[in-house]
Write an enzyme that holds these catalytic residues in place. Structure first.
Site, PDB file in Angstrom:
ATOM      1  CB  CYS A  26      -5.000 -59.855  -1.989  1.00 24.99           C
ATOM      2  SG  CYS A  26      -4.409 -60.425  -1.298  1.00 24.99           S
ATOM      3  CB  CYS A  29      -1.481 -58.729   1.242  1.00 23.62           C
ATOM      4  SG  CYS A  29      -1.157 -60.462   0.770  1.00 23.62           S
ATOM      5  CG  ASP A 451       0.028 -13.769  -8.445  1.00 19.83           C
ATOM      6  OD1 ASP A 451      -0.008 -13.354  -7.959  1.00 19.83           O
ATOM      7  OD2 ASP A 451       1.650 -14.414  -8.559  1.00 19.83           O
ATOM      8  CG  ASP A 651       5.233 -16.164  -8.927  1.00 17.04           C
ATOM      9  OD1 ASP A 651       5.075 -16.452  -7.442  1.00 17.04           O
ATOM     10  OD2 ASP A 651       5.680 -15.653  -9.742  1.00 17.04           O
ATOM     11  CG  ASP A 655       2.332 -15.774  -4.963  1.00 15.88           C
ATOM     12  OD1 ASP A 655       2.104 -14.632  -4.533  1.00 15.88           O
ATOM     13  OD2 ASP A 655       2.450 -16.330  -6.750  1.00 15.88           O
TER      14      ASP A 655
HETATM   15  P1  ADP Z   1       1.248  -8.450  -7.621  1.00  9.27           P
HETATM   16  O1  ADP Z   1       2.876  -9.668  -7.138  1.00  9.27           O
HETATM   17  O2  ADP Z   1      -0.292  -8.315  -8.483  1.00  9.27           O
HETATM   18  O3  ADP Z   1       2.136  -7.324  -8.770  1.00  9.27           O
HETATM   19  P2  ADP Z   1       2.188  -6.094  -5.550  1.00  9.27           P
HETATM   20  O4  ADP Z   1       1.523  -6.679  -4.171  1.00  9.27           O
HETATM   21  O5  ADP Z   1       3.726  -7.100  -5.588  1.00  9.27           O
HETATM   22  O6  ADP Z   1       0.984  -7.156  -6.322  1.00  9.27           O
HETATM   23  O7  ADP Z   1       2.606  -4.873  -6.310  1.00  9.27           O
HETATM   24  C1  ADP Z   1       1.216  -4.160  -5.818  1.00  9.27           C
HETATM   25  C2  ADP Z   1       1.389  -3.012  -6.269  1.00  9.27           C
HETATM   26  O8  ADP Z   1       1.907  -2.301  -5.305  1.00  9.27           O
HETATM   27  C3  ADP Z   1       2.394  -2.738  -7.962  1.00  9.27           C
HETATM   28  O9  ADP Z   1       1.495  -3.073  -8.742  1.00  9.27           O
HETATM   29  C4  ADP Z   1       2.972  -1.665  -7.819  1.00  9.27           C
HETATM   30  O10 ADP Z   1       2.156  -0.321  -8.121  1.00  9.27           O
HETATM   31  C5  ADP Z   1       3.299  -1.240  -6.235  1.00  9.27           C
HETATM   32  N1  ADP Z   1       4.380  -1.804  -6.212  1.00  9.27           N
HETATM   33  C6  ADP Z   1       5.314  -2.943  -5.686  1.00  9.27           C
HETATM   34  N2  ADP Z   1       5.968  -3.044  -4.948  1.00  9.27           N
HETATM   35  C7  ADP Z   1       6.845  -1.915  -6.263  1.00  9.27           C
HETATM   36  C8  ADP Z   1       7.891  -1.396  -6.509  1.00  9.27           C
HETATM   37  N3  ADP Z   1       9.415  -1.636  -6.154  1.00  9.27           N
HETATM   38  N4  ADP Z   1       8.236   0.046  -7.362  1.00  9.27           N
HETATM   39  C9  ADP Z   1       7.391   0.645  -6.893  1.00  9.27           C
HETATM   40  N5  ADP Z   1       5.992  -0.146  -7.398  1.00  9.27           N
HETATM   41  C10 ADP Z   1       5.734  -1.211  -6.761  1.00  9.27           C
HETATM   42 MG    MG Z   2       3.417 -12.097  -7.692  1.00 11.13          MG
END
Ligand code: ADP
Ligand code: MG
Length: 768
Positions: A26, A29, A451, A651, A655
């Site tokens: 219980c 305890c 996200d 994900d 994040d």
């Molecule tokens: P989320 O996870 O919401 O996509 P991020 O911060 O990862 O946000 O990316 C924000 C923006 O930065 C993207 O929408 C893109 O426009 C630009 N970006 C990020 N990484 C790249 C990349 N490797 N090449 C081109 N654009 C990029």
């Molecule tokens: Mg992301």
């Protein structure tokens, strides 16, 4: 700003010790064992769970044999048994077996008690109920002989099947730590002693009080045994979820050793071993495919019923089912390191967790048994003093009834059984509560922030448009330059551009001086040219003139595509768009969340126009766009500033800070990736309905706990006064000790059965 307490950092197994405790019945305890364990040097905190019979110790230092034996000894001194347990689920079959054995043992005791009690009950109660029987007994065997027979039989009940109550309850009394067994022992024991005196030394009793209560003593023992047996059986069913998970793991594996196939026990498989998996078999441990190709049914981890194609180099998870063709696997994780073992551990942890609500229950039960004993003594005194004649008999019967009715086992079971069934059912639905108390916190959540990329969308963007703005370059070379530098980026967008270049069969040059600007884009030198690819923010920060492309870009954004700019040697050369389709499950999942009365928000690094389009496609209430990765925590705090408690769904890969900062962090697992440390809830499949199910389960479990607690307390509040005889003066109402025993047995059975109802919880579905 009200900030709710952050979930405690997960304890690393090294400074943790788990013990299995035997003999707890219980809530009192539980407190006693906790106190005993907490006083062991080196133990920081101890938490004991009645439903799982487990104790979890948090240690100041790493676990060692000295602390272990000191803890076991402390438990023994408190009057219970303890032994160490491993946390990889390997103990579960033994636990199940022990439970089954305990239930079987209780059943044998019960049958014996029942057989011995029946004649006592018939002789005594029959005489009261059936007219003429009293007379018949008196003339046939004689009243005295009937009493002698009853004395023999009820002594057998108390000394045989009922011995457990005395063996545990009396020493607890000596230790001045009375518990539930003490109440039963005192209750049944005093009825028995009184009757023995009435039978063998009637001269000691005042005239008119010569009665026997052998039937009460026997029936109390029998009914309480009955309750315990039902409870043990029902408890066995509460742990079914874990047993089911463990059944997924095969007992043995087929090992390839020196070109020979040998069957070995699963425990002996080590990382690096090569295993043969035949069609129709489950993969025994986590590994990577070395040869062959197969369709693997991963529904146990992803919830996805369609088998997935696995090729050489692909990871496979232990417990998943190989459907069609054989393949070989190189073991990567074995024993307690496999994904399955981690899942089992997570569920066990959550099942053994204590919710904040338990603190209140603990405080009440700590004083409960002593208070009951006091009320019982008071009942005895008042009846003896003021009661009608024969006052000694009344005083005894009512004092016994109080002791029996007030056994606090329902209170002790109220929360842990609900948690156990709730988290078990959640695991069946692919929702893992990494921290048990998130079960309580999730119920109060008002806002859910998501996200975008990879959570609401598939996270697999594709390049849909490429518009060349500068005639000096051709499309192919621009795409190949962009792809050349994206090769070094981790972002999903990079993948999209790379895939497009591959599809067109373009050759990629080497990129130098690659720089990735978080939340903006990338830059590098390709074939001697300074190439820049990213969003408007990136272009502005590098002073690239953006002139007349706004309408084009705006149109893409309105379609939900992410526009990108490509600049070469300081001048804008092309604009592109990538599109990341929303998850098929997302629209209905968001609808279900709204049905549950929650507000939804999307947080993204994407531009506002694209984000708004995606949000409106999904039916999401609110958007925070253009958020830099490190700004997500701030965005969450901004949302929480309105006083609403908040869950964040991500994900789990980039994040982590946001997951940890939210009141409840919900991580979407990608199959094997279940050990997401910063989240308090992990969804095993990427289907967003899991979020609604997590909330639904949390609500159902908390409601169940409140029902159980209400029942356990109301039952005592109502029946203790009745048993004490408070309703005798106005209504002539009394509670016989036998009914008290029945009601008390029923109350714990009720609590466990009520908790088992959570098993029938159905996933939340969109209406209409
Ligand atoms: P989320 O996870 O919401 O996509 P991020 O911060 O990862 O946000 O990316 C924000 C923006 O930065 C993207 O929408 C893109 O426009 C630009 N970006 C990020 N990484 C790249 C990349 N490797 N090449 C081109 N654009 C990029
Ligand atoms: Mg992301």
């Amino acid at each position: 700003m009200t900030q709710s307490p952050k979930p405690a950092a997960p304890v690393s197994p090294a400074d943790r010790l788990d013990l299995a405790i035997d003999g707890m019945t219980c809530a009192s305890c539980v407190l006693r064992v906790e106190k005993a364990l907490a006083s062991v040097p080196g133990v920081k905190a101890a938490s004991v769970n009645l439903a799982t019979s487990r104790a979890r110790l948090t240690l100041n230092d790493t676990a060692n044999a000295k602390i272990e034996s000191a803890a076991i000894e402390a438990v023994r001194r408190a009057g219970y048994e303890a032994h160490c347990v491993k946390q990889d689920g390997s103990e579960q079959p033994k636990i199940d077996e022990n439970r089954a054995q305990e239930a079987a043992k209780l059943q044998r005791s019960l049958i014996a008690a029942l057989l011995l009690t029946a004649p006592v009950f018939i002789l005594e109660m029959g005489a009261h109920l059936v007219p003429g029987m009293h007379h018949w007994i008196a003339t046939s065997i004689g009243t005295q002989r009937s009493w002698l027979l009853q004395a023999a039989l009820s002594t057998a009940v108390l000394a045989g099947p009922g011995r457990v109550f005395f063996a545990k309850g009396i020493p607890a009394l000596w230790r001045r730590a009375p518990e539930m067994n003490s109440l039963v022992a005192l209750g049944a024991g005093s009825a028995w002693i009184y009757s023995m005196v009435a039978t063998f030394a009637p001269a000691w009793l005042p005239p008119g009080t010569r009665n026997v209560y052998f039937e009460a003593a026997s029936v109390i023992v029998t009914l309480i045994l009955f309750g315990r047996m039902l409870e043990a059986r029902a408890k066995g069913r509460t742990g079914a979820a874990i047993s089911q998970l463990l059944k997924l793991q095969p007992r043995d594996a087929r090992l390839l050793r020196d070109g020979q196939a040998v069957d070995v026990a699963i425990e002996t498989v080590l990382p690096g071993d090569i295993l043969i998996i035949r069609p129709g078999e489950r993969v025994p441990v986590d590994g990577v495919i070395t040869e062959g190709e197969a369709y693997v049914d991963e529904s146990m981890i992803s919830g996805e019923p369609i088998p997935v194609t696995k090729r050489r180099g692909d990871p496979v998870v232990g417990g998943t089912l190989n459907t069609t063709t054989g393949f070989t696997v190189k073991a990567t994780h074995t024993g307690g390191d496999t994904a399955l073992a981690r899942i089992v551990r997570m569920v066990q942890d959550a099942q053994g967790a204590k919710l904040p609500i338990q603190a209140l229950v603990d405080r009440v039960t700590a004083v409960f048994v002593p208070v009951v004993l006091a009320i019982s003594a008071l009942t005895f005194a008042v009846w003896l003093w003021l009661g009608p004649s024969p006052s000694l008999a009344y005083a005894l019967v009512n004092a016994v009834a109080v002791m029996i009715i007030a056994c606090p086992c329902a209170m002790g079971l109220a929360t842990p059984t609900s948690i156990m069934v709730g988290t078990g059912r959640a695991a069946e639905l692919g929702v893992l509560f990494r921290q048990g108390d998130s079960l309580q916190r999730l119920r109060g959540i008002q806002t859910i922030a998501f996200d975008k990329t990879g959570t609401l969308t598939l996270g697999k963007p594709v390049l849909t448009d490429l518009l060349v703005l500068d005639d000096a370059y051709d499309r192919s070379s621009l795409l190949s330059w962009a792809a050349a530098m994206q090769m070094q980026s981790e972002h999903p967008i990079a993948r999209a551009i790379l895939d497009a270049a591959m599809q067109e069969g373009l050759a990629l040059a080497a990129a130098r001086e690659f720089v990735s600007v978080n939340g903006a884009g990338v830059s590098a030198i390709v074939q001697g040219r300074a190439v820049l690819c990213g969003n408007l923010r990136l272009m502005q920060s590098r002073n690239i003139a953006i002139t007349h492309e706004d309408s084009r870009v705006g149109a893409w954004a309105d379609e939900g595509k992410t526009p990108l700019y490509l600049a070469v040697d300081g001048r804008l050369a092309a604009i592109m768009a990538v599109s990341d389709p929303i998850k098929p499950s997302a629209v209905s999942a968001i609808r279900v969340l709204h049905q549950l009365g929650l507000q939804t928000v999307m947080i993204t690094g994407d531009n506002a126009r694209t984000a708004r389009t995606v949000a409106s496609q999904l039916g999401i209430d609110d958007v925070r766009a253009g958020v830099l990765p490190e700004g997500k925590v701030e965005a969450l705090q901004g949302l929480r500033a309105t006083g609403k408690s908040l869950a964040f769904v991500g994900d789990g890969i980039n994040d982590a800070p946001a997951l940890a900062a939210a009141d409840v962090g919900i991580a979407i697992g990608t199959g094997t990736d279940v050990a997401i440390e910063s989240a308090s809830v992990v969804l095993m499949s990427d289907d967003l309905h899991g979020v609604a199910n997590a909330i639904g389960i949390s609500r159902a479990t908390m409601r169940n706990i409140r029902e159980n607690l209400f029942w356990a307390f109301a039952y005592n509040a109502a029946l203790v006064p009745l048993a004490a005889g408070a309703f005798y003066p106005p209504f002539g109402l009394l509670l016989s000790p036998m009914f008290a025993a029945g009601a008390m047995a029923f109350s714990s059975v009720f609590v466990v059965l009520n908790a088992l109802r959570i098993k029938r919880y159905q996933p939340e579905a969109a209406a209409g």
